[in-house]
Write a protein that holds these residues in place. Structure first.
Motif, mmCIF file in Angstrom:
data_model
loop_
_atom_site.group_PDB
_atom_site.id
_atom_site.type_symbol
_atom_site.label_atom_id
_atom_site.label_comp_id
_atom_site.label_asym_id
_atom_site.label_seq_id
_atom_site.Cartn_x
_atom_site.Cartn_y
_atom_site.Cartn_z
ATOM 1 N N PRO A 185 0.819 -1.227 0.000
ATOM 2 C CA PRO A 185 0.000 0.000 0.000
ATOM 3 C C PRO A 185 0.848 1.269 0.000
ATOM 4 O O PRO A 185 1.969 1.273 0.537
ATOM 5 C CB PRO A 185 -0.803 -0.089 1.305
ATOM 6 N N HIS A 186 0.316 2.315 -0.606
ATOM 7 C CA HIS A 186 1.024 3.600 -0.681
ATOM 8 C C HIS A 186 0.312 4.654 0.147
ATOM 9 O O HIS A 186 -0.913 4.632 0.258
ATOM 10 C CB HIS A 186 1.039 4.100 -2.133
ATOM 11 N N TYR A 187 1.093 5.587 0.683
ATOM 12 C CA TYR A 187 0.542 6.730 1.421
ATOM 13 C C TYR A 187 1.278 7.987 0.988
ATOM 14 O O TYR A 187 2.466 7.931 0.675
ATOM 15 C CB TYR A 187 0.764 6.554 2.928
ATOM 16 N N THR A 188 0.566 9.132 0.998
ATOM 17 C CA THR A 188 1.246 10.419 0.820
ATOM 18 C C THR A 188 0.592 11.425 1.758
ATOM 19 O O THR A 188 -0.305 11.083 2.536
ATOM 20 C CB THR A 188 1.194 10.876 -0.665
ATOM 21 N N ARG A 189 1.043 12.679 1.744
ATOM 22 C CA ARG A 189 0.470 13.697 2.608
ATOM 23 C C ARG A 189 -1.014 13.906 2.322
ATOM 24 O O ARG A 189 -1.417 13.743 1.167
ATOM 25 C CB ARG A 189 1.235 15.016 2.421
ATOM 26 N N PRO A 190 -1.836 14.256 3.290
ATOM 27 C CA PRO A 190 -1.493 14.613 4.675
ATOM 28 C C PRO A 190 -1.298 13.380 5.573
ATOM 29 O O PRO A 190 -1.781 12.311 5.254
ATOM 30 C CB PRO A 190 -2.712 15.410 5.137
ATOM 31 N N ASN A 191 -0.601 13.643 6.666
ATOM 32 C CA ASN A 191 -0.299 12.608 7.641
ATOM 33 C C ASN A 191 -1.570 11.987 8.229
ATOM 34 O O ASN A 191 -1.652 10.780 8.424
ATOM 35 C CB ASN A 191 0.552 13.285 8.731
ATOM 36 N N ILE A 192 -2.596 12.840 8.493
ATOM 37 C CA ILE A 192 -3.888 12.325 8.962
ATOM 38 C C ILE A 192 -4.932 12.660 7.900
ATOM 39 O O ILE A 192 -5.044 13.825 7.492
ATOM 40 C CB ILE A 192 -4.323 12.990 10.289
ATOM 41 N N GLU A 234 3.363 3.982 11.157
ATOM 42 C CA GLU A 234 4.489 4.628 11.833
ATOM 43 C C GLU A 234 5.812 4.372 11.111
ATOM 44 O O GLU A 234 6.631 5.268 10.930
ATOM 45 C CB GLU A 234 4.556 4.078 13.265
ATOM 46 N N VAL A 235 6.013 3.142 10.678
ATOM 47 C CA VAL A 235 7.287 2.729 10.076
ATOM 48 C C VAL A 235 7.641 3.597 8.858
ATOM 49 O O VAL A 235 8.818 3.909 8.622
ATOM 50 C CB VAL A 235 7.261 1.222 9.692
ATOM 51 N N LEU A 236 6.633 4.059 8.116
ATOM 52 C CA LEU A 236 6.902 4.845 6.904
ATOM 53 C C LEU A 236 7.404 6.245 7.246
ATOM 54 O O LEU A 236 7.959 6.935 6.393
ATOM 55 C CB LEU A 236 5.644 4.938 6.029
ATOM 56 N N LEU A 237 7.185 6.669 8.501
ATOM 57 C CA LEU A 237 7.643 7.994 8.921
ATOM 58 C C LEU A 237 8.974 7.900 9.653
ATOM 59 O O LEU A 237 9.547 8.900 10.053
ATOM 60 C CB LEU A 237 6.596 8.634 9.856
ATOM 61 N N SER A 238 9.471 6.658 9.836
ATOM 62 C CA SER A 238 10.644 6.440 10.699
ATOM 63 C C SER A 238 11.962 6.836 10.041
ATOM 64 O O SER A 238 12.936 7.091 10.728
ATOM 65 C CB SER A 238 10.713 4.963 11.084
ATOM 66 N N GLY A 239 12.003 6.836 8.727
ATOM 67 C CA GLY A 239 13.263 7.118 8.038
ATOM 68 C C GLY A 239 14.222 5.932 8.037
ATOM 69 O O GLY A 239 15.331 6.011 7.522
ATOM 70 N N ASP A 240 13.790 4.824 8.598
ATOM 71 C CA ASP A 240 14.634 3.619 8.670
ATOM 72 C C ASP A 240 14.378 2.772 7.415
ATOM 73 O O ASP A 240 13.397 2.045 7.328
ATOM 74 C CB ASP A 240 14.278 2.845 9.949
ATOM 75 N N HIS A 241 15.294 2.890 6.449
ATOM 76 C CA HIS A 241 15.046 2.291 5.133
ATOM 77 C C HIS A 241 14.931 0.785 5.158
ATOM 78 O O HIS A 241 14.144 0.209 4.407
ATOM 79 C CB HIS A 241 16.124 2.739 4.143
ATOM 80 N N GLU A 242 15.703 0.156 6.007
ATOM 81 C CA GLU A 242 15.656 -1.307 6.085
ATOM 82 C C GLU A 242 14.312 -1.776 6.653
ATOM 83 O O GLU A 242 13.693 -2.705 6.150
ATOM 84 C CB GLU A 242 16.837 -1.807 6.926
ATOM 85 N N LYS A 243 13.851 -1.057 7.693
ATOM 86 C CA LYS A 243 12.546 -1.397 8.294
ATOM 87 C C LYS A 243 11.436 -1.189 7.263
ATOM 88 O O LYS A 243 10.502 -1.977 7.182
ATOM 89 C CB LYS A 243 12.276 -0.477 9.493
ATOM 90 N N ILE A 244 11.551 -0.104 6.505
ATOM 91 C CA ILE A 244 10.528 0.213 5.495
ATOM 92 C C ILE A 244 10.511 -0.864 4.409
ATOM 93 O O ILE A 244 9.458 -1.330 3.991
ATOM 94 C CB ILE A 244 10.770 1.620 4.889
ATOM 95 N N ARG A 245 11.706 -1.267 3.981
ATOM 96 C CA ARG A 245 11.791 -2.300 2.956
ATOM 97 C C ARG A 245 11.104 -3.583 3.418
ATOM 98 O O ARG A 245 10.321 -4.175 2.683
ATOM 99 C CB ARG A 245 13.268 -2.602 2.620
#
Ligand code: ADE
Length: 242
Positions: A178-185, A193-204
């Motif tokens: 699934p895809h998400y874009t702005r707005p956050n809510i 949460e994971v998509l906002l984390s900046g942790d690329h490995e977790k996101i992958r």
């Protein structure tokens, strides 16, 4: 890449291929689309392209002559250029056929109408028959547009820097995450949460799991065909356990 399209309704095509990604590909010269009106190759005062079926029955059949002459008028860039008939009786078009066809220099697409085309065209002039699904359309034009779109996207340079097609649904044999874009809510719903984390490995990993989940839920048939990594197998076990 060049597409030659034989149809009784050429005016249906430009509004489609002059827009969006395909429109840009045409402007850049990456995709060259030529339309041939089968009616221009009909004889007689009324340019008739169809006739009643021998043996009787409902519906009309496309006469062989106009299609035959229209096909002969097409310049062949390559002796291997395939002539493809759009028909509900064909092999079902999919992403792997799209890849195969995207490697050709030229494709000739024949759009049937009415009950179909005279059998002697099918046996004498057609190299491949493709369907876009198990339903009957009024003609092959929508099928030709589906091929035009799906195949052009695979021609080098067409998608440009926009995005790679490697992550598209079906490309890895799986449905996309699934895809998400702005707005956050939006409408009271947040973004994972994971998509906002900046942790690329977790996101992958999250995306791969979601991709596997979706495919398992919606298209389990695809999972049987795809080559899964060891990591995928672990993820799938966890998904099935949950
Ligand atoms: N012409 C009529 N129905 C069709 C289909 N399902 N696919 C391709 N061409 C068609």
């Amino acid at each position: 890449m060049r597409f030659d399209i034989l149809t009784l309704f050429p005016e249906l095509f430009p509004p489609f291929y002059n827009e969006s990604i395909l429109g840009r590909a045409v402007k850049k010269g990456l995709v060259d689309i030529r339309l041939t009106n089968i009616r221009s190759f009909a004889h007689g005062r009324h340019n008739v392209t169809d006739d009643r079926p021998y043996g009787g029955g409902d519906g009309m059949v496309m006469k062989p002559g106009p299609i035959f002459r229209a096909l002969n008028s097409i310049e062949r860039l390559n002796e291997k250029t395939p002539v493809i008939l759009l028909t509900p009786q064909g092999r079902t078009f999919d992403q792997s056929i799209a890849w195969e066809l995207s490697e050709r220099e030229q494709l000739i697409l024949v759009c049937g109408r009415y009950e179909g085309v005279d059998e002697r065209i099918r046996t004498g002039c057609i190299d491949m028959e493709l369907s876009i699904g198990d339903y009957v359309l009024s003609g092959g034009e929508l099928g030709a547009m589906v091929l035009l779109d799906a195949i052009s996207r695979l021609v080098p340079g067409v998608l440009g820097g926009e995005r790679s097609n490697k992550e598209d649904s079906f490309e890895g044999g799986l449905l996309e995450y699934p895809h998400y874009t702005r707005p956050n809510i939006f409408d009271g719903e947040g973004v994972p949460e994971v998509l906002l984390s900046g942790d690329h490995e977790k996101i992958r990993k999250w995306r791969r799991v979601e991709s596997l989940k979706r495919t398992l839920e919606r298209r389990p048939d695809l999972l049987k065909k795809v080559r899964l990594t060891d990591e995928d197998k672990v993820f799938l076990k966890e998904i099935k356990r949950d």
